[in-house]
Design a protein around this motif. Structure first.
Motif, PDB file in Angstrom:
ATOM      1  N   UNK A  62       0.800  -1.224   0.000  1.00 15.55           N
ATOM      2  CA  UNK A  62       0.000   0.000   0.000  1.00 15.55           C
ATOM      3  C   UNK A  62       0.834   1.276   0.000  1.00 15.55           C
ATOM      4  N   UNK A  63       2.175   1.171   0.125  1.00 16.06           N
ATOM      5  CA  UNK A  63       3.019   2.361   0.136  1.00 16.06           C
ATOM      6  C   UNK A  63       3.892   2.511  -1.102  1.00 16.06           C
ATOM      7  N   UNK A  64       4.041   1.455  -1.884  1.00 13.32           N
ATOM      8  CA  UNK A  64       4.912   1.509  -3.057  1.00 13.32           C
ATOM      9  C   UNK A  64       5.633   0.188  -3.235  1.00 13.32           C
ATOM     10  N   UNK A  65       6.756   0.195  -3.954  1.00 10.65           N
ATOM     11  CA  UNK A  65       7.525  -1.034  -4.131  1.00 10.65           C
ATOM     12  C   UNK A  65       8.010  -1.573  -2.791  1.00 10.65           C
ATOM     13  N   UNK A  66       7.878  -2.869  -2.605  1.00  9.40           N
ATOM     14  CA  UNK A  66       8.364  -3.494  -1.370  1.00  9.40           C
ATOM     15  C   UNK A  66       9.888  -3.524  -1.389  1.00  9.40           C
ATOM     16  N   UNK A  67      10.550  -2.979  -0.373  1.00  5.44           N
ATOM     17  CA  UNK A  67      12.013  -2.852  -0.407  1.00  5.44           C
ATOM     18  C   UNK A  67      12.747  -4.191  -0.482  1.00  5.44           C
ATOM     19  N   UNK A  74      14.581   0.383 -12.673  1.00  6.04           N
ATOM     20  CA  UNK A  74      13.158   0.077 -12.476  1.00  6.04           C
ATOM     21  C   UNK A  74      12.324   1.140 -13.182  1.00  6.04           C
ATOM     22  N   UNK A  75      11.094   0.752 -13.527  1.00  3.06           N
ATOM     23  CA  UNK A  75      10.089   1.685 -14.053  1.00  3.06           C
ATOM     24  C   UNK A  75       9.007   1.818 -13.000  1.00  3.06           C
ATOM     25  N   UNK A  76       8.659   3.060 -12.635  1.00  4.32           N
ATOM     26  CA  UNK A  76       7.672   3.264 -11.577  1.00  4.32           C
ATOM     27  C   UNK A  76       6.707   4.376 -11.959  1.00  4.32           C
ATOM     28  N   UNK A  77       5.534   4.362 -11.301  1.00  2.26           N
ATOM     29  CA  UNK A  77       4.518   5.402 -11.468  1.00  2.26           C
ATOM     30  C   UNK A  77       4.134   5.906 -10.078  1.00  2.26           C
ATOM     31  N   UNK A  78       5.022   6.625  -9.396  1.00  4.00           N
ATOM     32  CA  UNK A  78       4.844   6.898  -7.963  1.00  4.00           C
ATOM     33  C   UNK A  78       3.757   7.912  -7.626  1.00  4.00           C
ATOM     34  N   UNK A  79       3.482   8.873  -8.507  1.00  4.63           N
ATOM     35  CA  UNK A  79       2.498   9.897  -8.152  1.00  4.63           C
ATOM     36  C   UNK A  79       1.077   9.355  -8.161  1.00  4.63           C
ATOM     37  N   UNK A  80       0.789   8.453  -9.091  1.00  4.51           N
ATOM     38  CA  UNK A  80      -0.524   7.783  -9.149  1.00  4.51           C
ATOM     39  C   UNK A  80      -0.278   6.438  -9.792  1.00  4.51           C
ATOM     40  N   UNK A  81       0.008   5.441  -8.968  1.00  5.83           N
ATOM     41  CA  UNK A  81       0.463   4.157  -9.481  1.00  5.83           C
ATOM     42  C   UNK A  81      -0.581   3.524 -10.397  1.00  5.83           C
ATOM     43  N   UNK A  82      -0.094   3.024 -11.532  1.00  9.65           N
ATOM     44  CA  UNK A  82      -0.994   2.318 -12.447  1.00  9.65           C
ATOM     45  C   UNK A  82      -0.748   0.824 -12.334  1.00  9.65           C
ATOM     46  N   UNK A  89      -2.619   3.953  -5.984  1.00 10.75           N
ATOM     47  CA  UNK A  89      -2.016   4.523  -4.785  1.00 10.75           C
ATOM     48  C   UNK A  89      -1.027   5.620  -5.158  1.00 10.75           C
ATOM     49  N   UNK A  90      -0.731   6.469  -4.192  1.00 14.47           N
ATOM     50  CA  UNK A  90       0.376   7.413  -4.303  1.00 14.47           C
ATOM     51  C   UNK A  90       1.461   6.942  -3.348  1.00 14.47           C
ATOM     52  N   UNK A  91       2.664   6.749  -3.860  1.00 13.72           N
ATOM     53  CA  UNK A  91       3.741   6.230  -3.013  1.00 13.72           C
ATOM     54  C   UNK A  91       3.958   7.130  -1.801  1.00 13.72           C
ATOM     55  N   UNK A  92       4.267   6.513  -0.673  1.00 10.06           N
ATOM     56  CA  UNK A  92       4.587   7.277   0.541  1.00 10.06           C
ATOM     57  C   UNK A  92       5.957   7.934   0.387  1.00 10.06           C
ATOM     58  N   UNK A  93       6.178   8.986   1.190  1.00  9.92           N
ATOM     59  CA  UNK A  93       7.473   9.666   1.167  1.00  9.92           C
ATOM     60  C   UNK A  93       8.597   8.723   1.552  1.00  9.92           C
TER      61      UNK A  93
END
Length: 479
Positions: free
Chosen positions: A238-243, A254-262, A266-270
């Protein structure tokens, strides 16, 4: 025309219609164009199969007499088409249609993606193309054509026109919080080309794999596969990519969509943003940030782009595909200094740069405020349609939960399991003329709670079409 000549070139267009009649318009062309017109008419007749392979043509004297042209024009036409391979000439036996030419395909097919037979198409990713600002875009085109210097129509800087790079850099810094140096901005044909450019450059530097979000856009994997890169699915929470899985994957990009994940929304946490950048620095790697719909946030100001935190590790990519129209094929990427030279050279060898006129029009549109006005217009329309979708789901599919932030052009809808299972739900919707896409098409993760998870696109649909589509689905599944 002589009887022998007519038999030689008789065609199959209609009973009794000789193929030589196809040449009459050419014979009637103005004198200075008559020879060229005759050659084109003969060539087209062979290509279209009206003059079949093995057909013997009349002599130059006979054809010239019947068409009322000089024998020299016919002789020149025969010689030219013989040199090109359409005709063959055997000494003492005349001129014949060659077997080298094949009849042309009569029509060009349109292979653009379509959904035939669908009443309501909820597939995500498409904006409302009726919102394209035709009048404002046309005014920008006229302005550009009136003032653009002749030398500007030559081959452009592969990075793009300086005025467009400056306009985009200022706009992206203001709207998305990126570090935007116009010298490091490369205009490209959308995020798709940005991805392939980066893939080729990274592979040339020894990288063989790239990570993509799971769930995520399958298109990312296909684009990088076309450059020879393997793709590795990396799980999200729920926060973004699992570390942990990221660290264990062995990838350095990596390719990411952090502002509005597709597509999860979700929006990635800080914290996850910071952890991703720490990982990139530790492995000497890179992040491609696909900011595909970062301008569309409906409940608050959009979250700024990841690139602003570390422009030397993040390649930032965006386009006008969601804000204007994907058919414009205009996008941009901000490139770390270390990769810039390789990216620009790859862009140069790929296509010598994007079309100059299109770039100049977009620069004019951005500079004069048209782009900001378009974004505000779209944002109002898409927010209204999102609200219409939520209302329709609540009315017709009670118990449905929508996840993700209030942003973008799609939602994740979790429909209660009593309307499932997922495959039957989607199949029944299709039978009712409604196209839906389940979440499982976007990654490897599977859910065993029985609920039906859907990725529903709404931006391209009117509120009434949205309500109709949801109602048809509800009726089809027995809600």
């Amino acid at each position: 025309m002589t009887e022998a000549a007519e038999r030689a070139v008789s065609g199959a267009d209609a009973p009794g219609q000789p193929a030589w009649e196809l040449l009459l318009p050419a014979a009637g062309a103005p004198a200075r164009r008559r020879g060229r017109a005759l050659r084109e008419a003969l060539r087209d007749a062979v290509r279209a199969g009206r003059l079949a392979s093995g057909t013997r043509l009349p002599s130059t004297r006979e054809l010239a007499a019947d068409l009322g042209v000089s024998r020299g024009l016919v002789t020149e036409a025969y010689e030219q088409l013989t040199a090109e391979g359409y005709l063959r000439s055997d000494r003492g036996s005349g001129t014949w249609v060659s077997g080298a030419a094949r009849a042309a395909v009569p029509e060009a097919r349109d292979l653009a993606p379509r959904a035939p037979g669908v009443r309501v198409d909820f597939h995500p990713g498409t904006p409302d193309l009726s919102l394209f600002p035709r009048a404002a875009w046309g005014a920008a085109q006229r302005s550009v054509l009136a003032r653009l210097p002749h030398p500007s129509l030559g081959y452009p800087d592969p990075r793009g026109l300086p005025e467009l790079r400056e306009a985009l850099a200022a706009m992206l810094a203001r709207r998305r919080g990126v570090v935007a140096d116009p010298e490091r901005l490369v205009v490209c044909s959308g995020v798709a080309q940005a991805s392939t450019l980066l893939g080729f450059v990274l592979r040339a530097r020894g990288l063989r794999a790239i990570g993509i979000e799971d769930p995520g856009s399958p298109e990312h994997g296909r684009l990088f596969a076309s450059t020879g890169m393997e793709t590795v699915w990396l799980p999200l929470d729920e926060e973004g990519l699992s570390p942990g899985p990221l660290a264990d994957s062995g990838v350095r990009a990596v390719v990411v969509t952090p502002s509005h994940q597709f597509p999860s929304g979700i929006s990635w946490s800080a914290e996850r943003r910071g952890a991703l950048l720490d990982w990139a620095r530790a492995v000497d790697g890179y992040v491609l940030e696909d900011d595909y719909d970062g301008d569309f946030r409906y409940d608050r100001a959009p979250v700024g782009a990841l690139q602003g935190l570390d422009p030397e590790r993040v390649v930032y990519a965006g386009s006008v595909s969601k804000s204007l129209a994907p058919g414009l094929r205009l996008g941009w990427m901000l490139v770390p200094a270390e990769l810039l030279g390789d990216v620009v050279e790859r862009k140069r060898t790929m296509d010598l740069g994007n079309p100059v006129l299109d770039q100049a029009v977009l620069a004019e549109f951005v500079t004069r405020g048209g782009y900001d006005r378009q974004l505000r217009h779209c944002q109002r329309a898409y927010r209204e349609r999102r609200d219409a979708l939520l209302a329709a789901l609540a009315e017709h599919l009670p118990g449905t939960r929508v996840s993700g932030i209030a942003a973008g052009l799609h939602v994740i809808a979790r429909v209660p399991g009593r309307f499932g299972p997922s495959a039957r739900f989607v199949s029944r919707a299709a039978d009712a003329g409604v196209a839906l896409r389940p979440l499982e098409e976007y990654g490897t993760a599977r859910h065993d709670d029985g609920d039906v998870r859907l990725v529903i696109g709404y931006a391209h649909l009117s509120p009434s079409a949205i309500e109709t589509g949801v109602r048809l689905v509800a009726e089809a599944v027995g809600a």
